[in-house]
Design a protein around this motif. Sequence first.
Motif, PDB file in Angstrom:
ATOM      1  N   UNK A 109       0.680  -1.171   0.055  1.00 42.42           N
ATOM      2  CA  UNK A 109       0.145  -0.089  -0.144  1.00 42.42           C
ATOM      3  C   UNK A 109       0.699   1.198   0.022  1.00 42.42           C
ATOM      4  N   UNK A 110       1.910   1.309   0.688  1.00 42.86           N
ATOM      5  CA  UNK A 110       3.051   2.318   0.679  1.00 42.86           C
ATOM      6  C   UNK A 110       3.512   2.525  -0.596  1.00 42.86           C
ATOM      7  N   UNK A 111       3.929   1.367  -1.319  1.00 37.00           N
ATOM      8  CA  UNK A 111       4.267   1.498  -2.644  1.00 37.00           C
ATOM      9  C   UNK A 111       3.315   2.254  -3.570  1.00 37.00           C
ATOM     10  N   UNK A 112       2.059   1.689  -3.442  1.00 31.06           N
ATOM     11  CA  UNK A 112       1.070   2.283  -4.492  1.00 31.06           C
ATOM     12  C   UNK A 112       0.649   3.565  -4.213  1.00 31.06           C
ATOM     13  N   UNK A 113       0.817   4.167  -2.989  1.00 29.02           N
ATOM     14  CA  UNK A 113       0.992   5.615  -2.617  1.00 29.02           C
ATOM     15  C   UNK A 113       1.773   6.334  -3.122  1.00 29.02           C
ATOM     16  N   UNK A 114       3.099   5.728  -3.022  1.00 26.79           N
ATOM     17  CA  UNK A 114       4.117   6.636  -3.844  1.00 26.79           C
ATOM     18  C   UNK A 114       3.930   6.619  -5.459  1.00 26.79           C
ATOM     19  N   UNK A 115       3.423   5.512  -5.958  1.00 26.78           N
ATOM     20  CA  UNK A 115       3.298   5.708  -7.330  1.00 26.78           C
ATOM     21  C   UNK A 115       2.022   6.795  -7.684  1.00 26.78           C
ATOM     22  N   UNK A 116       1.080   6.809  -6.794  1.00 24.22           N
ATOM     23  CA  UNK A 116       0.269   7.868  -6.889  1.00 24.22           C
ATOM     24  C   UNK A 116       0.757   9.374  -6.828  1.00 24.22           C
ATOM     25  N   UNK A 117       1.743   9.609  -5.897  1.00 27.53           N
ATOM     26  CA  UNK A 117       2.572  10.756  -5.890  1.00 27.53           C
ATOM     27  C   UNK A 117       3.273  11.023  -6.881  1.00 27.53           C
ATOM     28  N   UNK A 118       4.088  10.100  -7.409  1.00 23.82           N
ATOM     29  CA  UNK A 118       4.694  10.311  -8.705  1.00 23.82           C
ATOM     30  C   UNK A 118       4.045  10.743  -9.812  1.00 23.82           C
ATOM     31  N   UNK A 119       2.812   9.510 -10.194  1.00 23.34           N
ATOM     32  CA  UNK A 119       2.137   9.905 -11.280  1.00 23.34           C
ATOM     33  C   UNK A 119       1.106  11.304 -11.309  1.00 23.34           C
ATOM     34  N   UNK A 173       3.583  12.104  -0.350  1.00 23.47           N
ATOM     35  CA  UNK A 173       4.022  13.220  -0.398  1.00 23.47           C
ATOM     36  C   UNK A 173       5.874  13.200  -0.601  1.00 23.47           C
ATOM     37  N   UNK A 174       6.276  12.319  -0.103  1.00 25.29           N
ATOM     38  CA  UNK A 174       7.816  12.298  -0.463  1.00 25.29           C
ATOM     39  C   UNK A 174       8.066  12.070  -1.994  1.00 25.29           C
ATOM     40  N   UNK A 175       7.291  11.310  -2.550  1.00 23.81           N
ATOM     41  CA  UNK A 175       7.439  11.197  -4.123  1.00 23.81           C
ATOM     42  C   UNK A 175       7.043  12.454  -4.924  1.00 23.81           C
ATOM     43  N   UNK A 176       6.138  12.999  -4.453  1.00 19.71           N
ATOM     44  CA  UNK A 176       5.624  14.226  -4.972  1.00 19.71           C
ATOM     45  C   UNK A 176       6.663  15.359  -4.815  1.00 19.71           C
ATOM     46  N   UNK A 177       7.162  15.586  -3.568  1.00 20.30           N
ATOM     47  CA  UNK A 177       8.187  16.535  -3.324  1.00 20.30           C
ATOM     48  C   UNK A 177       9.658  16.259  -4.007  1.00 20.30           C
ATOM     49  N   UNK A 178       9.972  14.849  -4.032  1.00 21.70           N
ATOM     50  CA  UNK A 178      11.119  14.588  -4.865  1.00 21.70           C
ATOM     51  C   UNK A 178      11.483  14.283  -6.087  1.00 21.70           C
ATOM     52  N   UNK A 179      10.243  13.563  -6.721  1.00 22.95           N
ATOM     53  CA  UNK A 179      10.139  13.009  -7.999  1.00 22.95           C
ATOM     54  C   UNK A 179       9.230  13.565  -8.941  1.00 22.95           C
ATOM     55  N   UNK A 180       8.362  14.228  -8.604  1.00 26.05           N
ATOM     56  CA  UNK A 180       7.174  14.625  -9.402  1.00 26.05           C
ATOM     57  C   UNK A 180       7.769  15.525 -10.466  1.00 26.05           C
ATOM     58  N   UNK A 181       8.850  16.354 -10.768  1.00 26.30           N
ATOM     59  CA  UNK A 181       9.278  17.048 -11.561  1.00 26.30           C
ATOM     60  C   UNK A 181      10.396  16.219 -12.584  1.00 26.30           C
ATOM     61  N   UNK A 182      10.631  15.045 -12.368  1.00 23.05           N
ATOM     62  CA  UNK A 182      11.691  14.464 -13.343  1.00 23.05           C
ATOM     63  C   UNK A 182      11.179  13.787 -14.452  1.00 23.05           C
ATOM     64  N   UNK A 183      11.730  13.872 -15.693  1.00 19.53           N
ATOM     65  CA  UNK A 183      11.359  13.325 -16.825  1.00 19.53           C
ATOM     66  C   UNK A 183      10.545  12.227 -16.627  1.00 19.53           C
ATOM     67  N   UNK A 184       9.799  11.728 -17.610  1.00 14.16           N
ATOM     68  CA  UNK A 184       9.148  10.413 -17.609  1.00 14.16           C
ATOM     69  C   UNK A 184      10.072   9.251 -18.018  1.00 14.16           C
TER      70      UNK A 184
END
Length: 180
Positions: free
Chosen positions: A1-11, A154-165
């Motif tokens: 569930x943590x991983x899916x939450x991270x995927x949501x933040x990244x996507x 939130x960590x994925x959003x803050x850290x990786x949301x702006x990286x290229x696909x």
Amino acid sequence: VQYLSAKLGLASGKSLTEHLGERLHSRWARLAFWAQAELAAMATYVAEIIGGAIALNLLFHLPLIVGGLITAGVSLAILSLHNRVSLRAFEWAIILLLSIIAVGFLTALFVRSPSWPEVASGLLPQFDGTESVLLAASIVGATVMPHAIYAHSALMRDRFAHIPSSERPHALFSTRMDVT
């Protein structure tokens, strides 16, 4: 569930709490969600502070209240790194703490080698009455940290949301390793 939450933040570039906030239209539903999230985080932090207090008592014979205050202070200091310094400083602090734990375990392993047959027998779950079942439930409760579900998005959003696909698969792999 943590991983899916991270995927949501990244996507999506939004945390799980941001998504829920957008979809919960009732003020009472939003307040109930907020209350349960705060209670989950508090329950986890209380367990961490009690565990730290007990550890400091066992290691240095500090009174439990002093150990609890030290643990709470160190926890707040580490958490403030994320907000006041940088996410990178927060990550390095966590890596440093994990390294200290690893060194401690390895040192204990070589200084006083365990009985390997006893270690192997400990891998099989055994319950000796209600106390051991309660202990097992407590361990699972302390291990499964519900606040981490919110934190990973939130960590994925803050850290990786702006990286290229093209770099996102690597970020997801790193997150899978982190969660594991």
